[in-house]
Design an enzyme around this catalytic site. Sequence first.
Site, PDB file in Angstrom:
ATOM      1  N   PHE A   1      -7.614  -7.030  -4.753  1.00 12.34           N
ATOM      2  CA  PHE A   1      -6.534  -7.648  -5.538  1.00 12.34           C
ATOM      3  C   PHE A   1      -6.653  -7.314  -7.024  1.00 12.34           C
ATOM      4  CE2 PHE A   1      -5.881 -11.506  -2.433  1.00 12.34           C
ATOM      5  CZ  PHE A   1      -5.345 -10.644  -1.496  1.00 12.34           C
TER       6      PHE A   1
ATOM      7  N   SER B   1      -5.898 -10.534   3.640  1.00 14.88           N
ATOM      8  CA  SER B   1      -6.688  -9.404   3.158  1.00 14.88           C
ATOM      9  C   SER B   1      -8.160  -9.643   3.468  1.00 14.88           C
ATOM     10  CB  SER B   1      -6.515  -9.223   1.648  1.00 14.88           C
ATOM     11  OG  SER B   1      -7.469  -8.294   1.155  1.00 14.88           O
TER      12      SER B   1
ATOM     13  N   THR C   1       1.485  -6.482  10.196  1.00 14.08           N
ATOM     14  CA  THR C   1       0.227  -7.137   9.873  1.00 14.08           C
ATOM     15  C   THR C   1      -0.398  -6.519   8.625  1.00 14.08           C
ATOM     16  OG1 THR C   1      -1.159  -5.602  11.131  1.00 14.08           O
ATOM     17  CG2 THR C   1      -0.241  -7.464  12.339  1.00 14.08           C
TER      18      THR C   1
ATOM     19  N   ASN D   1       4.124 -10.340  -3.380  1.00 14.28           N
ATOM     20  CA  ASN D   1       3.012 -10.723  -2.522  1.00 14.28           C
ATOM     21  C   ASN D   1       1.976 -11.439  -3.381  1.00 14.28           C
ATOM     22  OD1 ASN D   1       0.315 -10.271  -1.175  1.00 14.28           O
ATOM     23  ND2 ASN D   1       1.624  -9.344   0.385  1.00 14.28           N
TER      24      ASN D   1
ATOM     25  N   ALA E   1       3.209  -4.134   0.276  1.00 14.36           N
ATOM     26  CA  ALA E   1       2.397  -4.524  -0.874  1.00 14.36           C
ATOM     27  C   ALA E   1       1.158  -3.641  -0.966  1.00 14.36           C
ATOM     28  CB  ALA E   1       1.988  -5.986  -0.754  1.00 14.36           C
TER      29      ALA E   1
ATOM     30  N   PHE F   1       1.024  -0.753  -2.893  1.00 15.55           N
ATOM     31  CA  PHE F   1       1.340   0.517  -3.549  1.00 15.55           C
ATOM     32  C   PHE F   1       1.651   0.294  -5.024  1.00 15.55           C
ATOM     33  CE2 PHE F   1       3.891   4.002  -5.052  1.00 15.55           C
ATOM     34  CZ  PHE F   1       3.242   5.106  -4.527  1.00 15.55           C
ATOM     35  N   ASP F   2       2.463  -0.710  -5.317  1.00 14.66           N
ATOM     36  CA  ASP F   2       2.895  -0.970  -6.691  1.00 14.66           C
ATOM     37  C   ASP F   2       2.508  -2.401  -7.059  1.00 14.66           C
ATOM     38  OD1 ASP F   2       4.066  -0.727  -9.163  1.00 14.66           O
ATOM     39  OD2 ASP F   2       6.133  -0.888  -8.443  1.00 14.66           O
TER      40      ASP F   2
ATOM     41  N   THR G   1      -4.236  -5.175   6.928  1.00 12.26           N
ATOM     42  CA  THR G   1      -5.206  -4.189   7.397  1.00 12.26           C
ATOM     43  C   THR G   1      -6.193  -4.815   8.381  1.00 12.26           C
ATOM     44  OG1 THR G   1      -6.618  -4.653   5.489  1.00 12.26           O
ATOM     45  CG2 THR G   1      -5.042  -2.837   5.285  1.00 12.26           C
TER      46      THR G   1
END
Length: 344
Positions: A118, A181, A243, A145, A65, A67-68, A245
């Site tokens: 987000f 996140s 995981t 996601n 999740a 990238f696009d 970041t």
Amino acid sequence: MYPLLFRTVLSRMDPEDAHHLASTAISLLPPSGLGWIARRLTAPDPSLAVDTLGLRFPSPFGVAAGFDKDARAVLGLGQLGFGHVEVGTVTAEAQPGNPRPRLFRLIEDRAVINRMGFNNGGAAALADRLRRLRTRRDRPVIGVNIGKTRVVAVEDAVADYVRTTRLVAPVADYLAVNVSSPNTPGLRGLQEIDLLRPLLTSIRDAADGVPVLVKIAPDLQDAEVERIAELATELGLAGVIATNTTLSRADLRTDAAVVEAAGAGGLSGAPLAPRALEVLRILRRVLPSDACIISVGGVDTADDVQSRLDAGATLVQGYTAFLYRGPLWARSINAGLARIRRPR
């Protein structure tokens, strides 16, 4: 050729502008007709197929999740050889994310710091796009996601996530619940068991049979990882993604002043690999043998992917190395996996 392009052109561009350029180019593969050619060159060996979540993944390797976010390049990514694409993170309402600049390269570390926040076009728009994609027989497996809308208070998070779930679950192959996140205030606090239990229970029920996985942070203590794995088992979730970041900046090669100038955000890429592997091993030990574990963090080569599979991952995802390796990255991973598995 790509290393030269990255060194001379892309590395001098704003990272977010370079990402937009790359994702737009990938989205144009199918309508241009070049995607058909790309697929012939990148299609995974049939021996790489994985059956999990009630689905067949043509390769264990997919796009993480981020990238696009809005599912604009899904078909192109599939044509480049990725077995699945996890779109998002998507929220109930469209939101712009954090102010730019919010994406920073640490080239010496093959890493990235992001504080995107987000940014996405909202769950309803994503659902419309995925509804059209689901009619395509040539699409990859598509996960969605989901995250908390920024303006929603933590105490109202359950209703917010459920709203998103009801919009996207009917057009998703699986759902990934993002509670990890570091770029949305209060979000990581939802990993506390007392808050996580009602959240995951409500999402599971709203998903109406669509597989649900929870995505966790690398910065959790080992005991916290174990407790979340036990909760996922108790609630009958399909698995765990590990995981996200990290907030850590330990052991980086990049000059400290450069890292400090980048500021707050989650770090992804090669430095995350050791902890991602540790968390994977904990999860595999605690979760049932049939639970799906998607390992992500610091994956770069086919050997990296195979090491995650050997450690108990069901599937593996990557993102940051895509920025450094270029469009044939998935092809390289799939070809390398096939060579590793070929009888000698």
